[in-house]
Design a protein around this motif. Structure first.
Motif, PDB file in Angstrom:
ATOM      1  N   MET A  88      39.371  28.238  33.214  1.00  0.00           N
ATOM      2  CA  MET A  88      40.166  27.724  34.322  1.00  0.00           C
ATOM      3  C   MET A  88      39.398  26.782  35.254  1.00  0.00           C
ATOM      4  SD  MET A  88      43.267  28.653  33.906  1.00  0.00           S
ATOM      5  CE  MET A  88      42.906  28.432  32.158  1.00  0.00           C
ATOM      6  N   PRO A  89      38.170  27.081  35.670  1.00  0.00           N
ATOM      7  CA  PRO A  89      37.482  26.164  36.593  1.00  0.00           C
ATOM      8  C   PRO A  89      37.305  24.742  36.060  1.00  0.00           C
ATOM      9  CG  PRO A  89      36.449  28.316  36.672  1.00  0.00           C
ATOM     10  CD  PRO A  89      37.416  28.353  35.518  1.00  0.00           C
ATOM     11  N   PRO A  90      36.818  24.537  34.812  1.00  0.00           N
ATOM     12  CA  PRO A  90      36.670  23.152  34.355  1.00  0.00           C
ATOM     13  C   PRO A  90      38.001  22.454  34.089  1.00  0.00           C
ATOM     14  CG  PRO A  90      36.122  24.666  32.570  1.00  0.00           C
ATOM     15  CD  PRO A  90      36.282  25.490  33.806  1.00  0.00           C
ATOM     16  N   THR A  91      39.025  23.225  33.723  1.00  0.00           N
ATOM     17  CA  THR A  91      40.316  22.618  33.386  1.00  0.00           C
ATOM     18  C   THR A  91      41.147  22.308  34.617  1.00  0.00           C
ATOM     19  OG1 THR A  91      40.318  23.879  31.325  1.00  0.00           O
ATOM     20  CG2 THR A  91      42.396  22.873  31.982  1.00  0.00           C
ATOM     21  N   TYR A  92      41.130  23.208  35.592  1.00  0.00           N
ATOM     22  CA  TYR A  92      42.013  23.053  36.750  1.00  0.00           C
ATOM     23  C   TYR A  92      41.296  23.066  38.094  1.00  0.00           C
ATOM     24  CZ  TYR A  92      45.708  23.774  33.339  1.00  0.00           C
ATOM     25  OH  TYR A  92      46.538  23.644  32.258  1.00  0.00           O
ATOM     26  N   GLY A  93      39.976  23.032  38.085  1.00  0.00           N
ATOM     27  CA  GLY A  93      39.234  22.952  39.334  1.00  0.00           C
ATOM     28  C   GLY A  93      39.344  24.191  40.202  1.00  0.00           C
ATOM     29  N   THR A  94      39.592  25.354  39.593  1.00  0.00           N
ATOM     30  CA  THR A  94      39.746  26.577  40.369  1.00  0.00           C
ATOM     31  C   THR A  94      38.396  27.191  40.723  1.00  0.00           C
ATOM     32  OG1 THR A  94      39.869  27.917  38.353  1.00  0.00           O
ATOM     33  CG2 THR A  94      41.946  27.114  39.265  1.00  0.00           C
ATOM     34  N   ASP A  95      38.394  27.996  41.772  1.00  0.00           N
ATOM     35  CA  ASP A  95      37.226  28.798  42.115  1.00  0.00           C
ATOM     36  C   ASP A  95      37.041  29.846  41.013  1.00  0.00           C
ATOM     37  OD1 ASP A  95      35.599  30.940  43.204  1.00  0.00           O
ATOM     38  OD2 ASP A  95      35.979  30.105  45.185  1.00  0.00           O
ATOM     39  N   PRO A  96      35.811  30.061  40.525  1.00  0.00           N
ATOM     40  CA  PRO A  96      35.598  31.060  39.470  1.00  0.00           C
ATOM     41  C   PRO A  96      36.092  32.457  39.829  1.00  0.00           C
ATOM     42  CG  PRO A  96      33.673  29.666  39.689  1.00  0.00           C
ATOM     43  CD  PRO A  96      34.580  29.324  40.838  1.00  0.00           C
ATOM     44  N   ALA A  97      36.188  32.754  41.128  1.00  0.00           N
ATOM     45  CA  ALA A  97      36.645  34.082  41.546  1.00  0.00           C
ATOM     46  C   ALA A  97      38.157  34.235  41.439  1.00  0.00           C
ATOM     47  CB  ALA A  97      36.208  34.354  42.987  1.00  0.00           C
ATOM     48  N   MET A  98      38.877  33.148  41.283  1.00  0.00           N
ATOM     49  CA  MET A  98      40.337  33.178  41.310  1.00  0.00           C
ATOM     50  C   MET A  98      40.914  33.911  40.096  1.00  0.00           C
ATOM     51  SD  MET A  98      42.698  29.799  41.695  1.00  0.00           S
ATOM     52  CE  MET A  98      44.480  29.790  41.543  1.00  0.00           C
ATOM     53  N   ILE A  99      40.337  33.685  38.931  1.00  0.00           N
ATOM     54  CA  ILE A  99      40.777  34.335  37.697  1.00  0.00           C
ATOM     55  C   ILE A  99      39.538  34.907  37.024  1.00  0.00           C
ATOM     56  CG2 ILE A  99      41.963  34.070  35.488  1.00  0.00           C
ATOM     57  CD1 ILE A  99      43.304  31.558  36.713  1.00  0.00           C
ATOM     58  N   GLN A 100      39.521  36.211  36.813  1.00  0.00           N
ATOM     59  CA  GLN A 100      38.332  36.862  36.278  1.00  0.00           C
ATOM     60  C   GLN A 100      38.686  37.755  35.091  1.00  0.00           C
ATOM     61  OE1 GLN A 100      35.716  38.611  39.340  1.00  0.00           O
ATOM     62  NE2 GLN A 100      36.978  37.602  40.888  1.00  0.00           N
ATOM     63  N   GLY A 101      37.764  37.850  34.165  1.00  0.00           N
ATOM     64  CA  GLY A 101      37.937  38.732  33.020  1.00  0.00           C
ATOM     65  C   GLY A 101      36.987  39.909  33.096  1.00  0.00           C
ATOM     66  N   ILE A 102      37.505  41.091  32.856  1.00  0.00           N
ATOM     67  CA  ILE A 102      36.695  42.311  32.853  1.00  0.00           C
ATOM     68  C   ILE A 102      36.806  42.936  31.466  1.00  0.00           C
ATOM     69  CG2 ILE A 102      36.462  44.644  33.787  1.00  0.00           C
ATOM     70  CD1 ILE A 102      37.509  43.563  36.448  1.00  0.00           C
ATOM     71  N   ILE A 103      35.665  43.210  30.843  1.00  0.00           N
ATOM     72  CA  ILE A 103      35.650  43.781  29.500  1.00  0.00           C
ATOM     73  C   ILE A 103      34.912  45.110  29.522  1.00  0.00           C
ATOM     74  CG2 ILE A 103      33.596  42.388  28.921  1.00  0.00           C
ATOM     75  CD1 ILE A 103      34.600  42.389  26.002  1.00  0.00           C
ATOM     76  N   ALA A 104      35.473  46.086  28.849  1.00  0.00           N
ATOM     77  CA  ALA A 104      34.830  47.400  28.754  1.00  0.00           C
ATOM     78  C   ALA A 104      33.445  47.239  28.137  1.00  0.00           C
ATOM     79  CB  ALA A 104      35.679  48.336  27.895  1.00  0.00           C
ATOM     80  N   GLY A 105      32.442  47.826  28.784  1.00  0.00           N
ATOM     81  CA  GLY A 105      31.078  47.685  28.297  1.00  0.00           C
ATOM     82  C   GLY A 105      30.329  46.545  28.952  1.00  0.00           C
ATOM     83  N   GLY A 106      31.002  45.785  29.837  1.00  0.00           N
ATOM     84  CA  GLY A 106      30.345  44.694  30.538  1.00  0.00           C
ATOM     85  C   GLY A 106      30.119  43.483  29.644  1.00  0.00           C
ATOM     86  N   TYR A 107      29.399  42.520  30.161  1.00  0.00           N
ATOM     87  CA  TYR A 107      29.229  41.270  29.440  1.00  0.00           C
ATOM     88  C   TYR A 107      28.413  41.415  28.160  1.00  0.00           C
ATOM     89  CZ  TYR A 107      31.793  38.632  32.861  1.00  0.00           C
ATOM     90  OH  TYR A 107      32.812  38.147  33.632  1.00  0.00           O
ATOM     91  N   THR A 108      27.663  42.502  28.032  1.00  0.00           N
ATOM     92  CA  THR A 108      26.995  42.775  26.754  1.00  0.00           C
ATOM     93  C   THR A 108      28.019  42.863  25.626  1.00  0.00           C
ATOM     94  OG1 THR A 108      25.206  43.973  27.842  1.00  0.00           O
ATOM     95  CG2 THR A 108      25.554  44.441  25.517  1.00  0.00           C
ATOM     96  N   ALA A 109      29.198  43.385  25.963  1.00  0.00           N
ATOM     97  CA  ALA A 109      30.245  43.594  24.955  1.00  0.00           C
ATOM     98  C   ALA A 109      30.877  42.295  24.476  1.00  0.00           C
ATOM     99  CB  ALA A 109      31.325  44.512  25.529  1.00  0.00           C
ATOM    100  N   LEU A 110      30.575  41.175  25.123  1.00  0.00           N
ATOM    101  CA  LEU A 110      31.090  39.896  24.647  1.00  0.00           C
ATOM    102  C   LEU A 110      30.469  39.517  23.302  1.00  0.00           C
ATOM    103  CD1 LEU A 110      31.122  37.774  27.923  1.00  0.00           C
ATOM    104  CD2 LEU A 110      33.098  38.592  26.651  1.00  0.00           C
ATOM    105  N   LEU A 111      29.215  39.913  23.107  1.00  0.00           N
ATOM    106  CA  LEU A 111      28.499  39.550  21.887  1.00  0.00           C
ATOM    107  C   LEU A 111      28.262  40.713  20.948  1.00  0.00           C
ATOM    108  CD1 LEU A 111      25.786  37.155  23.424  1.00  0.00           C
ATOM    109  CD2 LEU A 111      27.916  36.523  22.287  1.00  0.00           C
ATOM    110  N   ASN A 112      28.232  41.904  21.511  1.00  0.00           N
ATOM    111  CA  ASN A 112      27.939  43.088  20.700  1.00  0.00           C
ATOM    112  C   ASN A 112      28.906  44.209  21.041  1.00  0.00           C
ATOM    113  OD1 ASN A 112      25.201  42.229  19.480  1.00  0.00           O
ATOM    114  ND2 ASN A 112      24.900  41.909  21.672  1.00  0.00           N
ATOM    115  N   ALA A 113      29.314  44.955  20.020  1.00  0.00           N
ATOM    116  CA  ALA A 113      30.201  46.089  20.263  1.00  0.00           C
ATOM    117  C   ALA A 113      29.468  47.147  21.084  1.00  0.00           C
ATOM    118  CB  ALA A 113      30.652  46.687  18.936  1.00  0.00           C
ATOM    119  N   VAL A 114      30.119  47.645  22.112  1.00  0.00           N
ATOM    120  CA  VAL A 114      29.567  48.733  22.922  1.00  0.00           C
ATOM    121  C   VAL A 114      30.404  49.968  22.596  1.00  0.00           C
ATOM    122  CG1 VAL A 114      29.082  49.575  25.243  1.00  0.00           C
ATOM    123  CG2 VAL A 114      28.819  47.128  24.717  1.00  0.00           C
TER     124      VAL A 114
END
Length: 305
Positions: A88-114
């Motif tokens: 969203m920020p690069p596409t629509y110039g939004t503040d990064p805090a405006m739309i946020q993603g939360i994933i179980a296991g934290g950001y480690t879980a983006l690359l590795n299964a927790v």
């Protein structure tokens, strides 16, 4: 021999009869059957347009009140939420805090299964407390199977804290879900090509839904004029080029004129357009946009009166 009935009522866990012998097929046949199954995704999402529209309106209202949209998910669902938020920020110039993603296991879980991260309702709830979710926020849970404890724990706590709640799943929702959550989107894409592999059709449906919600809300907020993304920020060469081309096309300018206007507008395509059309300086143009909720078309209507 009569096949046994499904052992799990969730569509995401049922076996797909069309792919019962897929392990015996050639590469071309596998590609064809996967593509055939993928054809079912868009119609499944299309069957949820009323719910999608409600989610768009909730997101728009959230943003206009200064609130935030949070996606909450585990595994593929969580990764797709983080992906949509990060774009969203690069596409629509939004503040990064405006739309946020939360994933179980934290950001480690983006690359590795927790392992086991999705099983804790308490962790999902705690994440809502850490984010200080409030009445102006909108928390949207994503769980293809419909049953992820982490997601339901987060949504329950978000509701307790006064936030609006939404839920996306790819199986039939239970009655309590539609009674408790403010909007429920059930994209019934059917059993997966490989049983339980919800990174496939369910994942594709999830991306379509999330893209629709955020894109729809951004359009309603005036970050699109016609079908042009006029609130992008020229933070790299590609976006600088796109920004200049938008000004060239909409204002009939030469490249050097568009570049100069963009510089004068502080890198904002939208401000540059209003400045050019109204003859206003940057501060006045910004004030005009603020009065119309950021919608360029409404500024021009006001000028025409």
């Amino acid at each position: 021999m009569t096949p046994r009935p499904p052992q799990d009522p969730r569509l995401t866990e049922q076996r797909n009869p069309a792919t019962a012998e897929i392990d015996q097929l050639s590469a071309l046949e596998i590609a064809r059957i996967i593509n055939d199954e993928d054809q079912k995704v868009a119609p499944a999402v299309g069957g949820q347009l009323d719910a999608l529209a409600r989610a768009i309106s909730m997101a728009e209202d959230t943003f206009r009140r200064g609130g935030r949209l949070f996606y909450v998910g585990a595994g593929t669902s969580g990764r797709l939420g983080v992906l949509d938020a990060s774009e969203m920020p690069p596409t629509y110039g939004t503040d990064p805090a405006m739309i946020q993603g939360i994933i179980a296991g934290g950001y480690t879980a983006l690359l590795n299964a927790v392992e086991g991260a999705e099983d804790s309702r308490e962790d999902g709830a705690a994440e809502m407390d850490r984010a200080e979710i409030g009445r102006d926020d909108f928390v949207f849970g994503i769980a293809a199977s419909g049953s992820t404890p982490y997601v339901h724990g987060a949504l329950t706590r978000a509701k307790q804290r006064g936030a609006k709640t939404g839920f996306l799943l790819c199986t039939h929702p239970e009655e309590w879900m539609t009674a408790v959550y403010d909007v429920v989107i059930a994209a019934l894409v059917g059993p997966e090509v490989v049983t339980g592999s919800t990174r496939m059709k369910a994942g594709t449906a999830t991306k379509l839904v999330l893209n629709t919600i955020t894109t729809g809300a951004m359009i309603r907020l005036g970050k699109v004029y016609g079908n042009l993304m006029v609130d992008l920020r020229a933070t790299n060469l590609k976006l600088q080029d796109r920004s200049e081309r938008i000004l060239m096309e909409t204002l009939d300018l030469e490249r050097d004129e568009a570049r100069a206007l963009l510089d004068e507008a502080g890198g904002s395509v939208k401000l540059g357009m209003v400045m050019h059309w109204t003859g206003a300086d940057r501060d006045t143009a910004a004030a005009q946009l603020a009065r119309t909720g950021g919608r360029i078309g409404d500024v021009l209507k006001g000028e025409a009166k």
